[in-house]
Design a protein around this motif. Sequence first.
Motif, PDB file in Angstrom:
ATOM      1  N   VAL A 111      20.862  21.817  26.493  1.00 22.29           N
ATOM      2  CA  VAL A 111      22.007  22.515  25.901  1.00 22.29           C
ATOM      3  C   VAL A 111      22.234  23.758  26.749  1.00 22.29           C
ATOM      4  CG1 VAL A 111      22.955  23.639  23.862  1.00 22.29           C
ATOM      5  CG2 VAL A 111      21.413  21.682  23.587  1.00 22.29           C
ATOM      6  N   ARG A 112      23.456  23.923  27.219  1.00 22.03           N
ATOM      7  CA  ARG A 112      23.724  25.021  28.136  1.00 22.03           C
ATOM      8  C   ARG A 112      24.769  25.976  27.595  1.00 22.03           C
ATOM      9  NH1 ARG A 112      28.478  24.388  31.079  1.00 22.03           N
ATOM     10  NH2 ARG A 112      29.487  22.392  30.702  1.00 22.03           N
ATOM     11  N   ASP A 113      24.641  27.211  28.029  1.00 23.64           N
ATOM     12  CA  ASP A 113      25.705  28.191  27.863  1.00 23.64           C
ATOM     13  C   ASP A 113      26.906  27.622  28.604  1.00 23.64           C
ATOM     14  OD1 ASP A 113      27.315  30.250  29.120  1.00 23.64           O
ATOM     15  OD2 ASP A 113      25.574  31.143  30.050  1.00 23.64           O
ATOM     16  N   GLY A 114      28.084  27.723  28.041  1.00 25.94           N
ATOM     17  CA  GLY A 114      29.264  27.072  28.596  1.00 25.94           C
ATOM     18  C   GLY A 114      29.627  27.441  30.018  1.00 25.94           C
ATOM     19  N   ALA A 115      29.113  28.545  30.524  1.00 26.54           N
ATOM     20  CA  ALA A 115      29.405  28.955  31.894  1.00 26.54           C
ATOM     21  C   ALA A 115      28.242  28.671  32.839  1.00 26.54           C
ATOM     22  CB  ALA A 115      29.759  30.439  31.933  1.00 26.54           C
ATOM     23  N   GLU A 116      27.178  28.101  32.323  1.00 23.58           N
ATOM     24  CA  GLU A 116      26.011  27.759  33.143  1.00 23.58           C
ATOM     25  C   GLU A 116      26.118  26.272  33.460  1.00 23.58           C
ATOM     26  OE1 GLU A 116      23.204  26.491  35.007  1.00 23.58           O
ATOM     27  OE2 GLU A 116      22.851  25.783  32.948  1.00 23.58           O
ATOM     28  N   PHE A 117      26.535  25.943  34.662  1.00 24.13           N
ATOM     29  CA  PHE A 117      26.854  24.560  35.011  1.00 24.13           C
ATOM     30  C   PHE A 117      25.680  23.748  35.536  1.00 24.13           C
ATOM     31  CE2 PHE A 117      30.852  26.985  35.556  1.00 24.13           C
ATOM     32  CZ  PHE A 117      31.554  26.408  34.516  1.00 24.13           C
ATOM     33  N   GLY A 118      24.582  24.382  35.880  1.00 21.93           N
ATOM     34  CA  GLY A 118      23.431  23.642  36.381  1.00 21.93           C
ATOM     35  C   GLY A 118      22.810  22.732  35.335  1.00 21.93           C
ATOM     36  N   GLY A 119      22.876  23.132  34.074  1.00 18.76           N
ATOM     37  CA  GLY A 119      22.275  22.338  32.997  1.00 18.76           C
ATOM     38  C   GLY A 119      22.873  20.951  32.872  1.00 18.76           C
ATOM     39  N   CYS A 120      24.190  20.843  32.982  1.00 21.69           N
ATOM     40  CA  CYS A 120      24.811  19.517  32.837  1.00 21.69           C
ATOM     41  C   CYS A 120      24.548  18.651  34.065  1.00 21.69           C
ATOM     42  CB  CYS A 120      26.296  19.626  32.534  1.00 21.69           C
ATOM     43  SG  CYS A 120      27.288  20.507  33.736  1.00 21.69           S
ATOM     44  N   VAL A 121      24.503  19.258  35.241  1.00 19.60           N
ATOM     45  CA  VAL A 121      24.210  18.481  36.448  1.00 19.60           C
ATOM     46  C   VAL A 121      22.781  17.947  36.386  1.00 19.60           C
ATOM     47  CG1 VAL A 121      23.986  18.586  38.959  1.00 19.60           C
ATOM     48  CG2 VAL A 121      25.893  19.751  37.824  1.00 19.60           C
ATOM     49  N   ALA A 122      21.842  18.807  36.006  1.00 26.15           N
ATOM     50  CA  ALA A 122      20.443  18.374  35.898  1.00 26.15           C
ATOM     51  C   ALA A 122      20.291  17.302  34.828  1.00 26.15           C
ATOM     52  CB  ALA A 122      19.543  19.566  35.593  1.00 26.15           C
ATOM     53  N   ALA A 123      20.956  17.464  33.688  1.00 21.96           N
ATOM     54  CA  ALA A 123      20.868  16.466  32.619  1.00 21.96           C
ATOM     55  C   ALA A 123      21.366  15.110  33.096  1.00 21.96           C
ATOM     56  CB  ALA A 123      21.664  16.930  31.395  1.00 21.96           C
ATOM     57  N   GLU A 124      22.473  15.103  33.819  1.00 23.33           N
ATOM     58  CA  GLU A 124      22.992  13.846  34.359  1.00 23.33           C
ATOM     59  C   GLU A 124      21.981  13.210  35.313  1.00 23.33           C
ATOM     60  OE1 GLU A 124      25.803  12.020  33.782  1.00 23.33           O
ATOM     61  OE2 GLU A 124      26.327  13.377  32.150  1.00 23.33           O
ATOM     62  N   ALA A 125      21.381  14.030  36.175  1.00 20.72           N
ATOM     63  CA  ALA A 125      20.388  13.516  37.126  1.00 20.72           C
ATOM     64  C   ALA A 125      19.154  12.980  36.410  1.00 20.72           C
ATOM     65  CB  ALA A 125      19.989  14.605  38.120  1.00 20.72           C
ATOM     66  N   LEU A 126      18.784  13.622  35.299  1.00 19.19           N
ATOM     67  CA  LEU A 126      17.602  13.213  34.534  1.00 19.19           C
ATOM     68  C   LEU A 126      17.894  12.072  33.562  1.00 19.19           C
ATOM     69  CD1 LEU A 126      16.275  16.784  33.703  1.00 19.19           C
ATOM     70  CD2 LEU A 126      15.176  15.132  35.251  1.00 19.19           C
ATOM     71  N   GLY A 127      19.168  11.822  33.302  1.00 15.53           N
ATOM     72  CA  GLY A 127      19.533  10.777  32.345  1.00 15.53           C
ATOM     73  C   GLY A 127      19.289  11.176  30.899  1.00 15.53           C
ATOM     74  N   VAL A 128      19.410  12.481  30.608  1.00 16.68           N
ATOM     75  CA  VAL A 128      19.241  12.945  29.231  1.00 16.68           C
ATOM     76  C   VAL A 128      20.584  13.489  28.724  1.00 16.68           C
ATOM     77  CG1 VAL A 128      16.792  13.472  29.540  1.00 16.68           C
ATOM     78  CG2 VAL A 128      18.482  15.289  29.855  1.00 16.68           C
ATOM     79  N   PRO A 129      20.802  13.439  27.411  1.00 18.12           N
ATOM     80  CA  PRO A 129      22.050  13.977  26.870  1.00 18.12           C
ATOM     81  C   PRO A 129      22.125  15.488  27.071  1.00 18.12           C
ATOM     82  CG  PRO A 129      20.658  13.088  25.110  1.00 18.12           C
ATOM     83  CD  PRO A 129      19.935  12.878  26.396  1.00 18.12           C
ATOM     84  N   HIS A 130      23.348  15.981  27.123  1.00 15.64           N
ATOM     85  CA  HIS A 130      23.533  17.411  27.254  1.00 15.64           C
ATOM     86  C   HIS A 130      24.734  17.855  26.430  1.00 15.64           C
ATOM     87  CE1 HIS A 130      26.880  16.833  30.160  1.00 15.64           C
ATOM     88  NE2 HIS A 130      26.140  15.832  30.605  1.00 15.64           N
ATOM     89  N   ALA A 131      24.725  19.141  26.106  1.00 20.51           N
ATOM     90  CA  ALA A 131      25.820  19.742  25.342  1.00 20.51           C
ATOM     91  C   ALA A 131      26.029  21.143  25.861  1.00 20.51           C
ATOM     92  CB  ALA A 131      25.468  19.766  23.852  1.00 20.51           C
ATOM     93  N   SER A 132      27.208  21.683  25.606  1.00 20.70           N
ATOM     94  CA  SER A 132      27.466  23.063  25.983  1.00 20.70           C
ATOM     95  C   SER A 132      27.930  23.845  24.766  1.00 20.70           C
ATOM     96  CB  SER A 132      28.515  23.153  27.096  1.00 20.70           C
ATOM     97  OG  SER A 132      29.767  22.707  26.635  1.00 20.70           O
ATOM     98  N   VAL A 133      27.646  25.124  24.798  1.00 17.25           N
ATOM     99  CA  VAL A 133      28.065  26.040  23.740  1.00 17.25           C
ATOM    100  C   VAL A 133      29.027  27.016  24.390  1.00 17.25           C
ATOM    101  CG1 VAL A 133      27.330  27.800  22.105  1.00 17.25           C
ATOM    102  CG2 VAL A 133      25.873  25.811  22.530  1.00 17.25           C
ATOM    103  N   ARG A 134      30.228  27.073  23.881  1.00 15.22           N
ATOM    104  CA  ARG A 134      31.226  27.983  24.461  1.00 15.22           C
ATOM    105  C   ARG A 134      30.788  29.419  24.191  1.00 15.22           C
ATOM    106  NH1 ARG A 134      37.477  27.121  24.772  1.00 15.22           N
ATOM    107  NH2 ARG A 134      37.993  28.987  25.936  1.00 15.22           N
ATOM    108  N   THR A 135      30.588  30.164  25.261  1.00 15.95           N
ATOM    109  CA  THR A 135      30.106  31.540  25.120  1.00 15.95           C
ATOM    110  C   THR A 135      31.093  32.558  25.665  1.00 15.95           C
ATOM    111  OG1 THR A 135      28.922  31.314  27.214  1.00 15.95           O
ATOM    112  CG2 THR A 135      27.679  30.872  25.208  1.00 15.95           C
ATOM    113  N   THR A 136      32.184  32.106  26.255  1.00 12.82           N
ATOM    114  CA  THR A 136      33.164  33.033  26.809  1.00 12.82           C
ATOM    115  C   THR A 136      34.568  32.569  26.452  1.00 12.82           C
ATOM    116  OG1 THR A 136      33.429  31.859  28.894  1.00 12.82           O
ATOM    117  CG2 THR A 136      31.696  33.511  28.812  1.00 12.82           C
ATOM    118  N   ALA A 137      35.506  33.470  26.586  1.00 18.16           N
ATOM    119  CA  ALA A 137      36.893  33.126  26.322  1.00 18.16           C
ATOM    120  C   ALA A 137      37.614  32.650  27.576  1.00 18.16           C
ATOM    121  CB  ALA A 137      37.630  34.337  25.757  1.00 18.16           C
ATOM    122  N   ALA A 138      36.937  32.799  28.731  1.00 19.06           N
ATOM    123  CA  ALA A 138      37.575  32.414  30.006  1.00 19.06           C
ATOM    124  C   ALA A 138      37.709  30.901  30.110  1.00 19.06           C
ATOM    125  CB  ALA A 138      36.759  32.939  31.171  1.00 19.06           C
TER     126      ALA A 138
END
Length: 138
Positions: A111-138
């Motif tokens: 689960v990643r902070d919405g502006a931290e993009f490494g978490g989703c890339v690593a999750a895809e590479a590992l084959g595990v589910p991932h989610a993001s939490v919107r932490t900014t208005a940008a």
Amino acid sequence: MRVLFTTLPWMGHFNPLVPIMRAMRDAGHEVAVACPDSFRPTVEAAGFYAFPAGFDDRGLPGTVLFPGVQKQRPGESVLWIGPNILAGLYAAVMVPHLLALSRDWCPDMIVRDGAEFGGCVAAEALGVPHASVRTTAA
């Protein structure tokens, strides 16, 4: 279930994750956070284990680390920050760290902070589910 949270080293990105991490821990899940080393004391003060991972700005101001931001026209800096800093630097450094720590800790989900993009890339590479939490208005 083991849940690895990833965050940028700023309170506005970390604080929105805390209630979710607490709820997951209270539900019986094992929770840890991957963040730059200098941010680990903040994570640990909130009651969570922190793995050192990602680019560590050591608290230096963005204007010092990234003078290119100041060269952008008003209102366009956010368009420059995403590809050049958040993805181009922070995520690029975070991904190999997450893959390395996942060999031993083996998260079931990231689960990643919405502006931290490494978490989703690593999750895809590992084959595990991932989610993001919107932490900014940008």
